[in-house]
Design a protein around this motif. Sequence first.
Motif, PDB file in Angstrom:
ATOM      1  N   ARG A   6      19.618 -56.022 -13.524  1.00 33.53           N
ATOM      2  CA  ARG A   6      19.099 -55.260 -14.651  1.00 33.53           C
ATOM      3  C   ARG A   6      19.960 -55.447 -15.893  1.00 33.53           C
ATOM      4  O   ARG A   6      21.000 -54.863 -16.039  1.00 33.53           O
ATOM      5  CB  ARG A   6      19.035 -53.776 -14.281  1.00 33.53           C
ATOM      6  CG  ARG A   6      17.986 -53.513 -13.227  1.00 33.53           C
ATOM      7  CD  ARG A   6      18.384 -52.367 -12.359  1.00 33.53           C
ATOM      8  NE  ARG A   6      18.495 -51.118 -13.116  1.00 33.53           N
ATOM      9  CZ  ARG A   6      19.374 -50.191 -12.799  1.00 33.53           C
ATOM     10  NH1 ARG A   6      20.218 -50.383 -11.846  1.00 33.53           N
ATOM     11  NH2 ARG A   6      19.405 -49.075 -13.485  1.00 33.53           N
ATOM     12  N   ALA A   8      18.538 -55.224 -19.033  1.00 39.67           N
ATOM     13  CA  ALA A   8      17.983 -54.452 -20.134  1.00 39.67           C
ATOM     14  C   ALA A   8      18.799 -53.188 -20.341  1.00 39.67           C
ATOM     15  O   ALA A   8      19.307 -52.607 -19.396  1.00 39.67           O
ATOM     16  CB  ALA A   8      16.535 -54.076 -19.839  1.00 39.67           C
ATOM     17  N   GLY A   9      18.928 -52.778 -21.574  1.00 42.49           N
ATOM     18  CA  GLY A   9      19.651 -51.560 -21.856  1.00 42.49           C
ATOM     19  C   GLY A   9      21.151 -51.775 -21.891  1.00 42.49           C
ATOM     20  O   GLY A   9      21.922 -50.839 -21.973  1.00 42.49           O
ATOM     21  N   ALA A  10      21.570 -53.007 -21.802  1.00 45.72           N
ATOM     22  CA  ALA A  10      22.995 -53.302 -21.802  1.00 45.72           C
ATOM     23  C   ALA A  10      23.550 -53.388 -23.217  1.00 45.72           C
ATOM     24  O   ALA A  10      24.619 -53.879 -23.443  1.00 45.72           O
ATOM     25  CB  ALA A  10      23.257 -54.614 -21.066  1.00 45.72           C
ATOM     26  N   LYS A  12      24.246 -50.856 -25.331  1.00 47.78           N
ATOM     27  CA  LYS A  12      25.126 -49.786 -25.799  1.00 47.78           C
ATOM     28  C   LYS A  12      26.604 -50.157 -25.724  1.00 47.78           C
ATOM     29  O   LYS A  12      27.297 -50.222 -26.711  1.00 47.78           O
ATOM     30  CB  LYS A  12      24.891 -48.512 -25.002  1.00 47.78           C
ATOM     31  CG  LYS A  12      23.788 -47.664 -25.605  1.00 47.78           C
ATOM     32  CD  LYS A  12      23.739 -46.305 -24.982  1.00 47.78           C
ATOM     33  CE  LYS A  12      22.849 -46.294 -23.754  1.00 47.78           C
ATOM     34  NZ  LYS A  12      22.782 -45.002 -23.121  1.00 47.78           N
TER      35      LYS A  12
ATOM     36  N   ILE B 171      27.758 -48.924 -15.185  1.00 49.74           N
ATOM     37  CA  ILE B 171      28.503 -50.083 -15.666  1.00 49.74           C
ATOM     38  C   ILE B 171      27.577 -51.243 -16.023  1.00 49.74           C
ATOM     39  O   ILE B 171      27.711 -51.856 -17.077  1.00 49.74           O
ATOM     40  CB  ILE B 171      29.574 -50.502 -14.631  1.00 49.74           C
ATOM     41  CG1 ILE B 171      30.682 -49.448 -14.635  1.00 49.74           C
ATOM     42  CG2 ILE B 171      30.145 -51.878 -14.936  1.00 49.74           C
ATOM     43  CD1 ILE B 171      31.667 -49.551 -13.501  1.00 49.74           C
ATOM     44  N   GLU B 172      26.609 -51.484 -15.158  1.00 51.81           N
ATOM     45  CA  GLU B 172      25.708 -52.604 -15.425  1.00 51.81           C
ATOM     46  C   GLU B 172      24.853 -52.333 -16.656  1.00 51.81           C
ATOM     47  O   GLU B 172      24.549 -53.224 -17.427  1.00 51.81           O
ATOM     48  CB  GLU B 172      24.790 -52.862 -14.225  1.00 51.81           C
ATOM     49  CG  GLU B 172      25.504 -53.170 -12.913  1.00 51.81           C
ATOM     50  CD  GLU B 172      26.222 -54.507 -12.934  1.00 51.81           C
ATOM     51  OE1 GLU B 172      25.947 -55.321 -13.846  1.00 51.81           O
ATOM     52  OE2 GLU B 172      27.065 -54.743 -12.055  1.00 51.81           O
ATOM     53  N   ASP B 173      24.472 -51.083 -16.826  1.00 54.24           N
ATOM     54  CA  ASP B 173      23.643 -50.749 -17.978  1.00 54.24           C
ATOM     55  C   ASP B 173      24.470 -50.484 -19.226  1.00 54.24           C
ATOM     56  O   ASP B 173      23.935 -50.247 -20.289  1.00 54.24           O
ATOM     57  CB  ASP B 173      22.805 -49.483 -17.691  1.00 54.24           C
ATOM     58  CG  ASP B 173      21.801 -49.726 -16.580  1.00 54.24           C
ATOM     59  OD1 ASP B 173      21.661 -50.899 -16.180  1.00 54.24           O
ATOM     60  OD2 ASP B 173      21.178 -48.763 -16.119  1.00 54.24           O
ATOM     61  N   GLY B 174      25.774 -50.476 -19.063  1.00 54.59           N
ATOM     62  CA  GLY B 174      26.625 -50.150 -20.199  1.00 54.59           C
ATOM     63  C   GLY B 174      26.452 -48.709 -20.618  1.00 54.59           C
ATOM     64  O   GLY B 174      26.717 -48.328 -21.750  1.00 54.59           O
ATOM     65  N   ASP B 175      26.007 -47.903 -19.684  1.00 58.01           N
ATOM     66  CA  ASP B 175      25.690 -46.515 -20.015  1.00 58.01           C
ATOM     67  C   ASP B 175      26.855 -45.606 -19.657  1.00 58.01           C
ATOM     68  O   ASP B 175      26.741 -44.692 -18.863  1.00 58.01           O
ATOM     69  CB  ASP B 175      24.429 -46.104 -19.247  1.00 58.01           C
ATOM     70  CG  ASP B 175      23.903 -44.762 -19.716  1.00 58.01           C
ATOM     71  OD1 ASP B 175      24.313 -44.310 -20.808  1.00 58.01           O
ATOM     72  OD2 ASP B 175      23.095 -44.173 -18.987  1.00 58.01           O
TER      73      ASP B 175
END
Lengths: 64, 208
Positions: A6, A8-10, A12, B171-175
């Motif tokens: 995944r 997408a959304g990376a 930020k 971490i993977e989503d940078g969230d």
Amino acid sequence: MEAGERMAGADKRKVTTPGGGKQMDKKGGPDWTSGLKRLYDNVVEEPIPDAFKDLLAKLDDGKQ
Amino acid sequence: MTKNNKELPERSAEDRRAFKRELTEVVPHLRAFARGLCGRPDMADDLVQETLLKAWAAQDRFEPGTSMRAWTFVILRNAYLTDMRRNRFRGEYDETAAERILTAPAGQEEPIHLSDMHRALLTLPPERREALLLVGAGGFSYEEAANICGCAVGTIKSRVGRARAALSSMIEDGDIPDRSIGDPTAHRAILEELDEVAAGRGQAVPTK
């Protein structure tokens, strides 16, 4: 733990993991687990503050 | 509760010296575990000091030859849960101090990464954070971690799995949250979960 696909959304705050890619570690965890270990090890490797040495020294006095 | 009923063997001076030596050796690990649990270095060290005093007072209950690290971790996590329940950590999140911790110490190759990691870790419910710290950072087996937390092995496996999934996703989503405990919603969620843990499974039996 197939979150690796995944992307997408990376946008930020993309975090790079040590060693780059999406390898899995020995326990089958994602490779950020080595970062977790390092977080711990970094503290283990810090010199012990004097407060602890003082405390340990005092324990002896009290008990003996 | 600990098994206070059984006769405790008399400790020799030698035993006491060995106990003291092992207790000293385990201090860096206690500091690392505490830091992972509560995030703030000053509070973590307070917790370790409290743990050392309690361990010393309870030293007759330590069985020589067993793991000092596991034994003291039980004391530390119980002290942590008790302090949390007494509101000691509530509303005391100090953003400046947090920034200081979260900007990693010098000499580290990827400070951003590690501080992100720590922040993400601090958003996990305490029981999952603790399970992940024990297994993923402390290198305990699932069995050892289960003994430390006073729960079933399957429970630990499930907590570690959920913690890993949550961290992976962050971490993977940078969230990664900018600050964890400072976020009132995250903080409340953590405390609610903690109350549950403390009410149901706050008590652990020292490992053999």
